[in-house]
Scaffold this motif. Structure first.
Motif, PDB file in Angstrom:
ATOM      1  N   UNK A 160      17.938  56.291  78.259  1.00 30.15           N
ATOM      2  CA  UNK A 160      16.719  56.969  78.687  1.00 30.15           C
ATOM      3  C   UNK A 160      15.535  56.160  78.186  1.00 30.15           C
ATOM      4  N   UNK A 161      14.574  55.936  79.068  1.00 31.67           N
ATOM      5  CA  UNK A 161      13.403  55.103  78.766  1.00 31.67           C
ATOM      6  C   UNK A 161      12.141  55.852  79.172  1.00 31.67           C
ATOM      7  N   UNK A 162      11.060  55.640  78.391  1.00 34.53           N
ATOM      8  CA  UNK A 162       9.800  56.340  78.656  1.00 34.53           C
ATOM      9  C   UNK A 162       8.647  55.343  78.696  1.00 34.53           C
ATOM     10  N   UNK A 163       7.794  55.519  79.694  1.00 34.95           N
ATOM     11  CA  UNK A 163       6.551  54.761  79.825  1.00 34.95           C
ATOM     12  C   UNK A 163       5.408  55.760  79.808  1.00 34.95           C
ATOM     13  N   UNK A 164       4.416  55.508  78.951  1.00 33.62           N
ATOM     14  CA  UNK A 164       3.242  56.376  78.864  1.00 33.62           C
ATOM     15  C   UNK A 164       1.997  55.553  79.131  1.00 33.62           C
ATOM     16  N   UNK A 165       1.131  56.078  79.989  1.00 29.81           N
ATOM     17  CA  UNK A 165      -0.138  55.426  80.293  1.00 29.81           C
ATOM     18  C   UNK A 165      -1.194  56.524  80.362  1.00 29.81           C
ATOM     19  N   UNK A 166      -1.881  56.738  79.239  1.00 30.83           N
ATOM     20  CA  UNK A 166      -2.860  57.827  79.175  1.00 30.83           C
ATOM     21  C   UNK A 166      -2.160  59.160  79.308  1.00 30.83           C
ATOM     22  N   UNK A 167      -2.526  59.912  80.331  1.00 28.22           N
ATOM     23  CA  UNK A 167      -1.933  61.233  80.536  1.00 28.22           C
ATOM     24  C   UNK A 167      -0.702  61.193  81.445  1.00 28.22           C
ATOM     25  N   UNK A 168      -0.283  60.005  81.860  1.00 32.43           N
ATOM     26  CA  UNK A 168       0.875  59.863  82.743  1.00 32.43           C
ATOM     27  C   UNK A 168       2.107  59.486  81.932  1.00 32.43           C
ATOM     28  N   UNK A 169       3.202  60.204  82.162  1.00 31.54           N
ATOM     29  CA  UNK A 169       4.462  59.927  81.469  1.00 31.54           C
ATOM     30  C   UNK A 169       5.556  59.793  82.519  1.00 31.54           C
ATOM     31  N   UNK A 170       6.230  58.641  82.488  1.00 33.14           N
ATOM     32  CA  UNK A 170       7.301  58.344  83.438  1.00 33.14           C
ATOM     33  C   UNK A 170       8.574  58.115  82.630  1.00 33.14           C
ATOM     34  N   UNK A 171       9.568  58.975  82.827  1.00 28.87           N
ATOM     35  CA  UNK A 171      10.830  58.913  82.094  1.00 28.87           C
ATOM     36  C   UNK A 171      11.957  58.670  83.076  1.00 28.87           C
ATOM     37  N   UNK A 172      12.840  57.725  82.745  1.00 34.32           N
ATOM     38  CA  UNK A 172      14.011  57.484  83.587  1.00 34.32           C
ATOM     39  C   UNK A 172      15.264  57.537  82.720  1.00 34.32           C
ATOM     40  N   UNK A 173      16.357  57.946  83.309  1.00 34.04           N
ATOM     41  CA  UNK A 173      17.657  57.879  82.662  1.00 34.04           C
ATOM     42  C   UNK A 173      18.589  57.126  83.601  1.00 34.04           C
ATOM     43  N   UNK A 174      19.246  56.095  83.047  1.00 29.16           N
ATOM     44  CA  UNK A 174      20.158  55.251  83.813  1.00 29.16           C
ATOM     45  C   UNK A 174      21.565  55.375  83.253  1.00 29.16           C
ATOM     46  N   UNK A 175      22.559  55.469  84.123  1.00 26.30           N
ATOM     47  CA  UNK A 175      23.956  55.496  83.710  1.00 26.30           C
ATOM     48  C   UNK A 175      24.760  54.571  84.617  1.00 26.30           C
ATOM     49  N   UNK A 176      25.822  54.044  84.062  1.00 26.39           N
ATOM     50  CA  UNK A 176      26.711  53.157  84.811  1.00 26.39           C
ATOM     51  C   UNK A 176      27.830  53.983  85.431  1.00 26.39           C
ATOM     52  N   UNK A 177      28.117  53.693  86.664  1.00 28.32           N
ATOM     53  CA  UNK A 177      29.240  54.307  87.356  1.00 28.32           C
ATOM     54  C   UNK A 177      30.163  53.173  87.819  1.00 28.32           C
ATOM     55  N   UNK A 178      31.457  53.311  87.538  1.00 29.96           N
ATOM     56  CA  UNK A 178      32.392  52.262  87.921  1.00 29.96           C
ATOM     57  C   UNK A 178      33.186  52.669  89.161  1.00 29.96           C
ATOM     58  N   UNK A 179      33.565  51.666  89.906  1.00 31.69           N
ATOM     59  CA  UNK A 179      34.392  51.826  91.112  1.00 31.69           C
ATOM     60  C   UNK A 179      33.832  52.886  92.060  1.00 31.69           C
ATOM     61  N   UNK A 180      32.579  52.711  92.437  1.00 30.09           N
ATOM     62  CA  UNK A 180      31.937  53.622  93.382  1.00 30.09           C
ATOM     63  C   UNK A 180      32.140  53.101  94.795  1.00 30.09           C
ATOM     64  N   UNK A 181      32.612  53.951  95.674  1.00 28.81           N
ATOM     65  CA  UNK A 181      32.878  53.554  97.050  1.00 28.81           C
ATOM     66  C   UNK A 181      31.588  53.640  97.855  1.00 28.81           C
ATOM     67  N   UNK A 182      31.251  52.590  98.578  1.00 26.26           N
ATOM     68  CA  UNK A 182      30.002  52.543  99.338  1.00 26.26           C
ATOM     69  C   UNK A 182      30.227  52.537 100.851  1.00 26.26           C
ATOM     70  N   UNK A 183      31.317  53.074 101.293  1.00 24.67           N
ATOM     71  CA  UNK A 183      31.724  53.138 102.700  1.00 24.67           C
ATOM     72  C   UNK A 183      32.421  51.873 103.177  1.00 24.67           C
ATOM     73  N   UNK A 184      32.411  50.815 102.361  1.00 27.25           N
ATOM     74  CA  UNK A 184      33.098  49.577 102.732  1.00 27.25           C
ATOM     75  C   UNK A 184      34.022  49.070 101.627  1.00 27.25           C
ATOM     76  N   UNK A 185      33.580  49.161 100.374  1.00 29.98           N
ATOM     77  CA  UNK A 185      34.346  48.653  99.242  1.00 29.98           C
ATOM     78  C   UNK A 185      33.894  49.366  97.973  1.00 29.98           C
ATOM     79  N   UNK A 186      34.599  49.104  96.891  1.00 32.80           N
ATOM     80  CA  UNK A 186      34.265  49.703  95.595  1.00 32.80           C
ATOM     81  C   UNK A 186      33.404  48.735  94.794  1.00 32.80           C
ATOM     82  N   UNK A 187      32.452  49.303  94.029  1.00 31.66           N
ATOM     83  CA  UNK A 187      31.573  48.478  93.215  1.00 31.66           C
ATOM     84  C   UNK A 187      31.111  49.261  91.999  1.00 31.66           C
TER      85      UNK A 187
END
Length: 158
Positions: free
Chosen positions: A11-38
């Motif tokens: 989880x990462x946070x960016x603050x700029x004055x009164x603006x706060x942008x938070x993201x959370x990233x997770x890894x997913x393995x062997x995800x099917x994308x309609x053609x192959x796994x990645x």
């Protein structure tokens, strides 16, 4: 992907004055994308201005979709080399790899490039980010503006 995606999780946070942008990233393995796994980084975000939540996709983080890439607000797995024209990195080490993904503005349904570099600044783990190249909306004559932060900024790992 030789565990390249692991370093971006968190989880990462960016603050700029009164603006706060938070993201959370997770890894997913062997995800099917309609053609192959990645393997894939997926993520969600919360964006607030003056303490008021403008957008919050965080509840979708653990939802398992048929195609994770298409449905999550942040998704990708394309690696960038140091001299990639989309985001040059002269300060990167020769073998360092950065990550390219896509971020979708849920309020406008527009997408943009979401480029990431994991590094350490003043002893703090950070995610250097570049959000740009908002994709044109070819179906709408006057599409709404992309409402998430654009440009280059540093997000602090929580």
């Amino acid at each position: 992907m030789n565990n390249l995606l692991n370093q971006f999780e968190g989880t990462y946070v960016y603050t700029n004055g009164s603006k706060v942008f938070t993201i959370t990233l997770v890894k997913r393995i062997k995800q099917y994308n309609s053609s192959y796994y990645e393997d894939l980084i997926i993520g969600e975000y919360q964006y607030s201005i003056n303490g008021i939540i403008v957008q919050n996709t965080m509840p979708n983080l653990n939802v398992v979709y048929n195609n994770q890439y298409i449905k999550h607000s942040i998704a990708g797995n394309y690696t960038l080399s140091n001299n990639n024209r989309r985001w040059k990195c002269p300060q990167c080490s020769p073998n360092e790899r950065r990550l390219s993904a896509r971020i979708r503005d849920e309020s406008t349904e527009r997408s943009a490039d979401f480029l990431m570099r994991r590094t350490v600044v003043n002893g703090q783990q950070v995610l250097q980010v570049k959000i740009d190249d908002v994709l044109p909306d070819l179906e709408t004559a006057n599409p709404p503006d992309f409402s998430l932060p654009l440009g280059e900024f540093t997000m602090i790992k929580q």
